[in-house]
Design an enzyme around this catalytic site. Structure first.
Site, mmCIF file in Angstrom:
data_model
loop_
_atom_site.group_PDB
_atom_site.id
_atom_site.type_symbol
_atom_site.label_atom_id
_atom_site.label_comp_id
_atom_site.label_asym_id
_atom_site.label_seq_id
_atom_site.Cartn_x
_atom_site.Cartn_y
_atom_site.Cartn_z
ATOM 1 N N PHE A 153 0.793 -1.123 0.020
ATOM 2 C CA PHE A 153 0.042 0.050 -0.042
ATOM 3 C C PHE A 153 0.969 1.383 -0.140
ATOM 4 C CE2 PHE A 153 -3.474 2.528 1.749
ATOM 5 C CZ PHE A 153 -4.390 2.606 0.781
ATOM 6 N N THR A 173 3.974 -5.038 -4.028
ATOM 7 C CA THR A 173 4.956 -4.836 -3.166
ATOM 8 C C THR A 173 6.208 -4.330 -4.015
ATOM 9 O OG1 THR A 173 5.720 -7.061 -3.392
ATOM 10 C CG2 THR A 173 4.009 -6.800 -1.584
ATOM 11 N N LYS A 178 7.875 -5.589 -11.791
ATOM 12 C CA LYS A 178 8.426 -6.012 -12.955
ATOM 13 C C LYS A 178 9.118 -7.251 -12.416
ATOM 14 C CE LYS A 178 10.615 -2.252 -13.179
ATOM 15 N NZ LYS A 178 9.903 -1.077 -12.722
ATOM 16 N N GLU A 183 -0.074 -4.848 -17.658
ATOM 17 C CA GLU A 183 0.043 -3.715 -18.207
ATOM 18 C C GLU A 183 1.327 -2.596 -17.849
ATOM 19 O OE1 GLU A 183 -0.912 -2.829 -21.512
ATOM 20 O OE2 GLU A 183 0.240 -1.072 -21.174
ATOM 21 N N VAL A 214 5.370 -2.168 -18.106
ATOM 22 C CA VAL A 214 6.243 -1.502 -19.016
ATOM 23 C C VAL A 214 5.484 -0.037 -19.236
ATOM 24 C CG1 VAL A 214 6.902 -1.397 -21.358
ATOM 25 C CG2 VAL A 214 6.898 -3.653 -20.190
ATOM 26 N N GLY A 258 12.994 12.951 -7.895
ATOM 27 C CA GLY A 258 12.131 11.794 -7.382
ATOM 28 C C GLY A 258 11.990 10.948 -8.797
ATOM 29 N N LYS A 269 12.115 -4.431 -18.842
ATOM 30 C CA LYS A 269 10.944 -4.162 -19.336
ATOM 31 C C LYS A 269 11.149 -4.695 -20.687
ATOM 32 C CE LYS A 269 10.206 0.092 -16.620
ATOM 33 N NZ LYS A 269 10.582 1.490 -16.571
ATOM 34 N N GLY A 317 4.762 7.079 -12.076
ATOM 35 C CA GLY A 317 3.864 8.032 -11.271
ATOM 36 C C GLY A 317 2.661 7.395 -10.638
HETATM 37 N N1 HSE Z 1 12.616 4.589 -12.372
HETATM 38 C C1 HSE Z 1 11.862 4.227 -13.481
HETATM 39 C C2 HSE Z 1 11.925 5.152 -14.769
HETATM 40 C C3 HSE Z 1 10.333 4.027 -13.433
HETATM 41 O O1 HSE Z 1 12.887 6.177 -14.415
HETATM 42 O O2 HSE Z 1 11.511 5.174 -15.655
HETATM 43 C C4 HSE Z 1 9.845 3.044 -13.033
HETATM 44 O O3 HSE Z 1 10.280 1.737 -13.888
#
Ligand code: HSE
Length: 351
Positions: free
Chosen positions: A10, A99, A128, A152, A155, A209, A227, A324
């Site tokens: 969470f 998680t 992933k 989904e 990626v 971030g 990915k 995000g």
């Molecule tokens: N840290 C990854 C990025 C986001 O910068 O695209 C999550 O996979």
């Protein structure tokens, strides 16, 4: 119709999904007949709370925002226990695995996914680890159990990639997929092109971030590698592991390299690529020079993009967010909506 959901994890993504449930409650019910009921939440740090008749998402979000244990949830609910005991003791139709990602072992997420599928629950995840390491096995298990394994969000967060290929590009033979699959490194390369050093670009990416907790996953290409592995296995029917795929990150790219590419009418991008030639599929992650007039060259900052090469359509490029809170929360929603649609058509959802 109600759809009972268990959340394992969470953090940002789980909370993002619950905010969507809260904010779009009426729209989801009216437009899609989708009434999500959160029946269980289990988080390593925040504890576990379960109610067969459903938990109030506002209350869950308030507890998380206050940094309070979920077990402070008031009233007649079950509290305590770990992720696996939560799965064994809840009545969810679908489990969201949220998680932390570990692409070396895939754990503990893979055990959670296996247990949920074994118990006949659908699973949706943006994690992933299980998808990059065990996609074939988990997809097969889902089929055997008559449920879905929706990935989904693994990626490019909620930007349609896997579902786009599966549903909207159906009938094409996809011969290659090539894309900017990591926002942090694309942001850094954009900043370096604007004159920043590698260290300055990394520091800003961390401040904003963008970078994962451990930035090596981004800068050494490992996030993009996970990915690409997923793309190879889902789009091209392979059974590759990340360790089968050559991977180079952006540490070696200097301002001089970027300038030389520019002088040549090109731009460096960290690309993940999977390509089918005859019966052979190859994949790699590496910084590559892209012609300035290619759609991928214009994708700057933390945005992601992928170009599919299709036998009937030619090249199709999709770009959008790759990370995000809301964007990744949405990736789970879109898989849940598809599962719900199938349940409705089979007459399975609760009246
Ligand atoms: N840290 C990854 C990025 C986001 O910068 O695209 C999550 O996979």
């Amino acid at each position: 119709m109600q759809h009972r959901i268990a959340l394992l994890g969470f953090g940002t993504v789980g909370q993002g999904l619950c905010e969507i449930f809260r904010d779009k409650r009426d729209e989801l019910a009216t437009q899609y007949g989708f009434e999500p009921i959160v029946v269980a939440v289990s988080d390593l740090r925040m504890g576990t709370v379960v109610s067969d008749s459903g938990l109030d998402v506002n209350r869950l979000l308030d507890l998380a925002a206050a940094g309070t244990s979920l077990e402070e949830y008031p009233g007649d609910v079950r509290r305590g226990g770990d992720a696996l005991s939560t799965l064994a003791n809840c009545n969810a139709d679908s489990m969201c695995e949220l998680t932390f990602t570990d692409v070396k072992t895939g754990e503990p997420a893979t055990s959670h996914v296996r247990a949920a599928l074994q118990a006949g629950m659908n699973v949706v995840t943006s994690n992933k680890g299980p998808a990059a390491l065990f996609y074939r096995e988990l997809e097969q298990l889902a089929r055997e159990k008559g449920v879905r394994f929706g990935i989904e969000g693994t990626v490019m967060s909620g930007t349609p990639v896997l579902n786009l290929a599966r549903l909207n590009l159906a009938g094409n033979r996809i011969t290659a997929a090539r894309g900017i699959l990591n926002g942090t490194t694309n942001y850094m390369l954009s900043e370096m092109e604007a004159g920043k050093s590698y260290d300055e670009a990394l520091a800003t990416a961390q401040k904003l971030g963008y970078a994962e907790a451990d930035p090596t996953a981004d800068v050494d290409g490992l996030d993009a590698l996970a990915k690409v592995t997923i793309l190879a296995n889902v789009l091209m029917g392979e059974n590759l592991r990340p360790s089968d795929i050559p991977c180079e990150g952006i540490r070696g790219i200097t301002p001089e390299d970027i300038e030389a590419a520019r002088a040549d009418g090109k731009r460096y991008k960290l690309l993940g690529e999977v390509r089918r030639e005859g019966s052979k599929v190859t994949a790699r992650v590496a910084p590559m020079q892209v012609e300035l007039n290619h759609p991928l060259a214009g994708v700057m900052g933390a945005t992601n993009a992928v170009t599919f090469s299709c036998d009937l359509l030619g090249d199709v490029t999709v770009n959008g967010p790759g990370a995000g809170r809301t964007e990744t929360g949405y990736s789970l929603l879109v898989d849940l909506l598809e599962i719900h649609r199938e349940m409705l058509s089979r007459g399975e959802a609760l009246a």
